[in-house]
Design a protein around this motif. Structure first.
Motif, short mmCIF file in Angstrom:
data_model
loop_
_atom_site.label_atom_id
_atom_site.label_comp_id
_atom_site.label_asym_id
_atom_site.label_seq_id
_atom_site.Cartn_x
_atom_site.Cartn_y
_atom_site.Cartn_z
N LYS A 259 44.06 36.88 44.68
CA LYS A 259 45.42 37.33 44.43
C LYS A 259 45.73 37.30 42.93
CE LYS A 259 49.89 36.74 46.58
NZ LYS A 259 50.78 35.82 47.30
N ALA A 260 45.32 36.19 42.30
CA ALA A 260 45.55 36.07 40.85
C ALA A 260 44.80 37.16 40.10
CB ALA A 260 45.12 34.68 40.38
N LYS A 261 43.57 37.42 40.55
CA LYS A 261 42.78 38.44 39.86
C LYS A 261 43.41 39.82 40.00
CE LYS A 261 38.50 37.43 41.40
NZ LYS A 261 37.02 37.39 41.43
N ALA A 262 43.93 40.11 41.19
CA ALA A 262 44.56 41.42 41.42
C ALA A 262 45.81 41.58 40.55
CB ALA A 262 44.91 41.58 42.90
N LEU A 263 46.57 40.51 40.40
CA LEU A 263 47.78 40.59 39.58
C LEU A 263 47.44 40.80 38.11
CD1 LEU A 263 49.75 37.83 41.46
CD2 LEU A 263 50.54 40.18 41.15
N MET A 264 46.38 40.13 37.66
CA MET A 264 45.93 40.33 36.28
C MET A 264 45.52 41.78 36.07
SD MET A 264 43.62 36.98 35.67
CE MET A 264 42.71 37.54 34.26
N GLU A 265 44.79 42.29 37.05
CA GLU A 265 44.30 43.67 37.02
C GLU A 265 45.46 44.66 36.92
OE1 GLU A 265 40.99 46.35 37.70
OE2 GLU A 265 41.01 44.21 37.37
N ARG A 266 46.54 44.34 37.62
CA ARG A 266 47.66 45.25 37.65
C ARG A 266 48.36 45.34 36.28
NH1 ARG A 266 53.26 44.79 40.86
NH2 ARG A 266 54.23 46.38 39.58
N VAL A 267 48.40 44.22 35.58
CA VAL A 267 49.20 44.16 34.36
C VAL A 267 48.38 44.37 33.07
CG1 VAL A 267 50.66 42.61 32.97
CG2 VAL A 267 50.90 42.67 35.46
N PHE A 268 47.15 43.85 33.08
CA PHE A 268 46.37 43.86 31.84
C PHE A 268 45.21 44.83 31.89
CE2 PHE A 268 47.75 39.30 32.23
CZ PHE A 268 48.65 39.31 31.19
N GLU A 269 44.78 45.22 30.69
CA GLU A 269 43.49 45.90 30.57
C GLU A 269 42.74 45.28 29.41
OE1 GLU A 269 44.82 49.89 30.08
OE2 GLU A 269 45.04 49.73 27.92
N LEU A 270 41.44 45.60 29.32
CA LEU A 270 40.62 44.98 28.29
C LEU A 270 40.92 45.60 26.93
CD1 LEU A 270 37.13 44.85 30.04
CD2 LEU A 270 38.63 42.92 29.53
N ARG A 271 40.94 44.77 25.91
CA ARG A 271 40.97 45.29 24.54
C ARG A 271 39.56 45.72 24.18
NH1 ARG A 271 45.48 43.30 21.34
NH2 ARG A 271 46.64 41.83 22.61
N GLU A 272 39.48 46.73 23.33
CA GLU A 272 38.16 47.15 22.86
C GLU A 272 37.40 45.98 22.26
OE1 GLU A 272 36.09 49.71 22.99
OE2 GLU A 272 37.56 50.27 24.52
N THR A 273 38.12 45.25 21.40
CA THR A 273 37.49 44.09 20.74
C THR A 273 38.58 43.12 20.32
OG1 THR A 273 36.03 43.41 18.93
CG2 THR A 273 37.46 45.30 18.50
N PHE A 274 38.22 41.88 20.08
CA PHE A 274 39.20 40.87 19.69
C PHE A 274 38.49 39.84 18.82
CE2 PHE A 274 42.13 37.23 20.49
CZ PHE A 274 43.34 37.87 20.25
#
Ligand code: SF4
Lengths: 375, 87
Positions: A259-274
């Motif tokens: 559930k936590a992973k799905a919520l993260m998926e819904r809101v965030f995306e990966l940055r190219e680099t950090f």
């Protein structure tokens, strides 16, 4: 310190240590604990003192406050100094030095900086102050980012327009990959982070044995948990059978918290680099807000300096975070750099390795000897 | 901040918004249970920054609480932060 003696003298601890000694006889092993919480348990209970000397515990990059480079702290301070802004963040972040001071200093010069326990507190402050912009300076690994995700979803549902997130959430797996890819790294196996893994699941660590031929044991936070995890790891190494083992079965599932992973998926995306302090730029190692949540993104809303700032010359936090040196090997450890006058982030955060050694190292035979040699 | 503290759910405050009241070291606070499924009164959960991140059984909760009490300062700081939280 009664409980430390109690722990060390307990039959259970002694028994596990004896087994580790027997197993590791004749080997020299370097084991990295990834999580800052584990580093604290090690020093608090003097685990490195009870283990045989041929097992060396190396501290990893698992302190979210420590790995944030100075430029990001400067950006947060820039936001805090704008008119009509309240900047909120976790307590640990307040004293971390940026290139021109910390948030707490900015506060003393009049910026409205508030410490919050939860991102939901930050949202609440936004609701209470509709005329001001409230920014949550979000930091943390996967234990923390789902909470920011839920808060953003809630803000969106409520139609809040004065709430922003300055997102600095980072991912633990790419960091460990970067470490493993570095020629400097001489690690035989890992003690994996218990709470992060409750979220990402133990399967997320399969790449360590599969691609690097090394082992990892996900551990709980109690000293006995850690001793048991070290035993399990040494056993893998001795048997030549590197794999993902879970000592902290009480809370960790292979697939994690879906559930936590799905919520993260819904809101965030990966940055190219950090950029990470000590580890440099790592591809796809951090999160940013998805387009759907762009109106809450502080990086899009505010004009930020976004400068790359290197650590002060004397500061060796980078090397500490890569496990390349021990905290006491830093030139300023315990002299110019103390928890009262921190030069680097590793001395500030409650999970920083330098803070752990400084706070509890004095109970440790090994650290006392080494510090003595240094002076 | 990476501490996760066991707490027992004492009341489901708001089913729609997934808010539950927990007893956390004697302090009663509202937390979000949006990250875990079917939380019921009496359940034990690990709480991190105002969110339940995982259910645990009672034995695990007791064990962790004992450890946290030994830890002293960091645990007290965490409890103080929780009690000041307005979630
Ligand atoms: S002692 Fe201070 S400056 Fe040196 S590595 Fe640790 S935190 Fe950084």
């Amino acid at each position: 310190m009664r409980f430390i003696d109690e722990f060390r003298n307990s039959g259970m601890a002694k028994g596990i240590v004896r087994e580790i000694e027997k197993l590791a006889d004749g080997l020299n092993l370097r084991i990295m604990e990834i999580c800052g919480g584990h580093t604290h348990t090690i020093y608090r209970y003097g685990l490195h003192d009870v283990l045989p000397t041929n097992i060396e515990l190396v501290h990893g990059p698992g302190c979210p406050v420590c790995v944030l480079p100075m430029g990001r702290v400067d950006d947060a301070i820039t936001i805090a100094q704008k008119d009509g802004v309240i900047l909120t963040t976790f307590g640990d972040m307040m004293r971390v030095p940026g290139s021109k001071g910390s948030l707490i200093e900015a506060q003393s010069y009049g910026a409205d900086v508030r410490m919050v326990y939860s991102p939901l507190d930050a949202l609440k402050i936004a609701l209470q102050n509709p005329d001001l912009k409230v920014v949550f300076f979000a930091i943390g690994f996967e234990t923390t980012s789902p909470s920011t995700a839920v808060t953003l979803i809630k803000a969106k549902e409520m139609g809040v327009s004065n709430f922003f997130v300055f997102c600095n959430h980072v991912l633990v797996v790419p960091a460990i990959r970067a470490l493993l890819d570095s020629p400097e790294t001489q690690i035989d196996g890992f003690i994996g982070p218990g709470h992060v893994t409750t979220v990402i699941g133990s399967k997320a660590w399969e790449f360590i044995p599969a691609e690097y031929g090394k082992g990892i044991v996900i551990s709980g936070f109690e000293p006995l948990d850690m001793l048991q995890a070290i035993y399990m790891l040494v056993k893998q190494l001795v048997d030549g059978d590197p794999k993902v083992d879970v000592q902290y079965t009480r809370a960790v599932r292979p697939e994690g918290n879906m559930k936590a992973k799905a919520l993260m998926e819904r809101v965030f995306e990966l940055r190219e680099t950090f950029e990470w302090r000590g580890l440099g730029w790592i591809e796809k190692s951090a999160l940013k807000l998805k387009q759907e949540f762009a109106k809450f993104d502080a990086e899009l809303h505010f004009d930020l300096p976004n400068r790359q700032v290197s650590d002060p010359r004397v500061c060796q936090c980078g090397a500490v975070l890569r496990g390349a040196i021990f905290p006491w090997e830093c030139r300023v450890f315990g002299t110019a750099c103390t928890p009262e006058t921190p030069i680097g982030a590793c001395m500030v955060s409650s999970e920083g390795a330098c803070a752990a050694v400084y706070q509890y190292g004095r109970y440790s035979r090994k650290v006392r000897e080494l510090l003595h040699q240094k002076s | 901040m990476c501490l996760a503290v066991p707490a027992q759910v004492v009341e489901i405050v708001d089913q729609d918004n997934q808010i539950a009241k927990v007893d956390i070291g004697g302090v009663k606070r509202n937390i979000s249970v949006a990250l875990v499924d079917d939380v019921k009164v009496g359940d034990w959960v690990l709480v991190h920054v105002g969110f339940a991140i995982q259910k645990v059984d009672e034995e695990e909760a007791e064990r962790t609480l004992e450890f946290l009490r030994q830890l002293g300062q960091p645990y007290e700081d965490e409890l103080r932060a929780i009690s000041q939280s307005e979630v």
